[in-house]
Design a protein around this motif. Structure first.
Motif, short mmCIF file in Angstrom:
data_model
loop_
_atom_site.label_atom_id
_atom_site.label_comp_id
_atom_site.label_asym_id
_atom_site.label_seq_id
_atom_site.Cartn_x
_atom_site.Cartn_y
_atom_site.Cartn_z
N ASP A 182 81.19 152.98 41.13
CA ASP A 182 80.57 151.50 40.11
C ASP A 182 80.89 151.43 38.57
O ASP A 182 80.82 150.26 38.41
N SER A 183 80.47 152.25 37.87
CA SER A 183 79.33 152.38 36.98
C SER A 183 81.15 152.82 35.74
O SER A 183 80.64 153.23 34.74
N LEU B 244 84.13 153.82 35.66
CA LEU B 244 85.45 153.36 34.93
C LEU B 244 85.35 152.87 33.17
O LEU B 244 85.95 152.68 32.12
N GLY B 245 84.01 151.53 33.48
CA GLY B 245 84.15 151.22 32.54
C GLY B 245 83.40 151.82 31.44
O GLY B 245 83.86 151.47 30.27
N TRP C 246 86.69 153.78 30.23
CA TRP C 246 87.70 153.31 30.03
C TRP C 246 88.81 153.43 28.41
O TRP C 246 89.28 153.88 28.44
N ALA D 143 92.16 148.41 32.49
CA ALA D 143 90.54 147.58 33.49
C ALA D 143 90.47 146.86 34.70
O ALA D 143 90.48 147.21 35.33
N SER E 260 90.57 147.01 38.60
CA SER E 260 88.90 146.50 38.91
C SER E 260 89.31 145.62 39.89
O SER E 260 88.71 145.46 41.60
N SER F 73 88.30 145.83 43.96
CA SER F 73 87.42 145.10 44.68
C SER F 73 87.46 144.27 45.78
O SER F 73 87.29 144.23 47.18
N ALA G 290 92.85 153.60 43.07
CA ALA G 290 92.13 152.75 43.49
C ALA G 290 92.08 151.51 44.78
O ALA G 290 90.56 150.99 45.20
N SER H 239 77.21 139.38 38.52
CA SER H 239 78.09 139.50 37.79
C SER H 239 78.94 138.16 36.84
O SER H 239 78.79 139.13 36.24
N THR I 46 84.62 138.55 41.57
CA THR I 46 85.34 139.26 41.82
C THR I 46 85.90 137.93 41.17
O THR I 46 86.53 137.73 39.94
#
Length: 403
Positions: free
Chosen positions: A20-21, A23-24, A27, A41, A45, A49, A99, A234, A356
């Motif tokens: 979950d963390s 990609l950020g 990137w 990105a 995401s 989702s 993805a 979020s 989302t």
């Protein structure tokens, strides 16, 4: 056996949090190498989702047909394969394709394990389960930053996480026969539903037996509570630092550290909540958490010095800690154990929808009105979550009186 089996479930939730963390964290060095735009990105995401929401919706049916163990095993295979594919992906097109299984696998694991723990373990295990997700989400950037700093390769970071996932796949395959055995042991040795709640005992009436789960009284209000919970969690995570920099004139470095304390409040709060549930039931803990988050939101809204703003963020994090696992764990008690698998999937889907959609909706509003609207939006989301949750409690009380 049941206690040792929990270790496997906790490991699965750590593995759920790590991707979950990733990609950020990766990137900034990924997108120049694959020649993708910075904003791509967001597309990845959203695809993850969407896959998560879709698999959550169908997870109940799949679990009823194949069982939690098999669904978890297949889902972890999907996520492990997708993460390995990320490490070899030559372009944004391949990342976009990969993805899809990443999201599909993650949603089914999330819904399946939440339902299994809610049905067969006590409330403190649910809190600790989500605490372990926080540990995984914290590990993701640490793993990625190590390989970027020491090996100059984000691809090795993804491949290493994929290997960890495949290791879990092997463990799940070996222990596959234990899922039904442990469930049977828990059911034969325990009370009908181990919720930790003295006020929401399992009520199996005609309503919960004969109609579609979505038509049971209280379900729609419960879904709204999940929507606004994930929406506020979020939104604060995405826009909190921007608010601190843009409206409070806090430096970017300080803002980032304050948001990390917000997430730390959620993770540590869930660890503590696991012990508190041994003495206080879920319903009370959920309400206390919502009131604590509401107090934190009010502190953000009022013109206090910056130090109080940090306290506000931490209070919101601590307040949010018991709400999500508490609501999940109450599902079998509130709406019938025979409905919990499907409802858990619906709740996961609505929760992911909230995380989302609500943050970008606020982003659109902020682009027109200014980031100073952030405390108002956060407070509104928390209030709607509280209102929806308390509406469920009122409906449950009326049902109990009627029965």
């Amino acid at each position: 056996m049941a206690a040792w089996f929990l270790v496997i479930i906790y490991l699965a939730f750590i593995s759920l949090g790590i991707p979950d963390s990733l990609l950020g964290a990766a990137w900034p060095v990924m997108h120049p190498e694959i020649r993708a735009s910075f904003e791509s990105a967001g597309l990845l995401s959203m695809i993850v989702s969407a896959g998560t929401i879709l698999s959550s919706l169908f997870s109940g049916t799949l679990i009823e047909k194949f069982g939690t163990g098999k669904v978890t095993l297949i889902s972890c295979c999907l996520t492990a394969g997708a993460l390995l594919g990320f490490s070899f992906a030559p372009s944004l097109l391949w990342l976009t394709i990969l993805a899809i299984p990443l999201g599909l696998g993650g949603g089914a694991v999330d819904a399946g394990l939440n339902n299994y723990v809610a049905s067969h373990y006590k409330a403190h295990h649910m809190s600790w389960l989500h605490c372990f997700w926080g540990i995984g989400a914290t590990m993701g950037p640490i793993i990625m930053s190590y390989f970027i700093a020491n090996h100059n390769s984000w691809r090795e970071g993804y491949s290493q996480v994929a290997m960890l996932q495949f290791g879990l796949v092997i463990i799940l395959f070996v222990t596959l026969p234990l899922w039904k055995r442990v469930a049977a042991l828990q059911q034969s040795a325990a009370v009908p539903v181990q919720t930790g709640s003295s006020n929401n005992e399992f009520i199996q009436n005609n309503e919960t037996r004969k109609i579609h789960p979505l038509h049971i009284s209280g379900v729609k209000a419960s879904l709204l509570a999940f929507l606004f919970y994930c929406g506020v969690e979020s939104t604060i995570g995405l826009w909190g630092a921007s608010y601190l920099v843009g409206a409070r004139n806090v430096s970017a470095e300080t803002a980032a550290s304050w948001i990390s304390l917000y997430y730390g409040g959620i993770t540590v709060g869930r660890l503590i909540t696991g012990f508190v549930t041994l003495k206080i039931n879920n319903r009370v803990l959920i309400l206390l958490g919502q009131l604590t988050a509401l107090a934190g939101g009010l502190i953000l809204l009022l013109p206090f010095p910056d130090a109080f703003t940090l306290i506000g963020f931490i209070l919101i994090g601590l307040g949010l800690a018991p709400i999500y696992p508490g609501l999940l764990h109450e599902t079998p008690a509130r709406f019938g154990k025979e409905n919990s698998a499907k409802l858990m999937g619906y709740q996961m889907a609505v929760a992911y929808t909230g995380s989302t959609l609500l943050p970008p909706i606020f982003g659109l509003i902020a682009s027109q009105t200014g980031i100073g609207m952030f405390p108002t939006a956060a407070l509104a989301f928390i209030f709607f979550m509280l209102f929806s949750s308390e509406k469920v409690n009122r409906i449950l009380k009326q049902r109990a009186v009627a029965s």
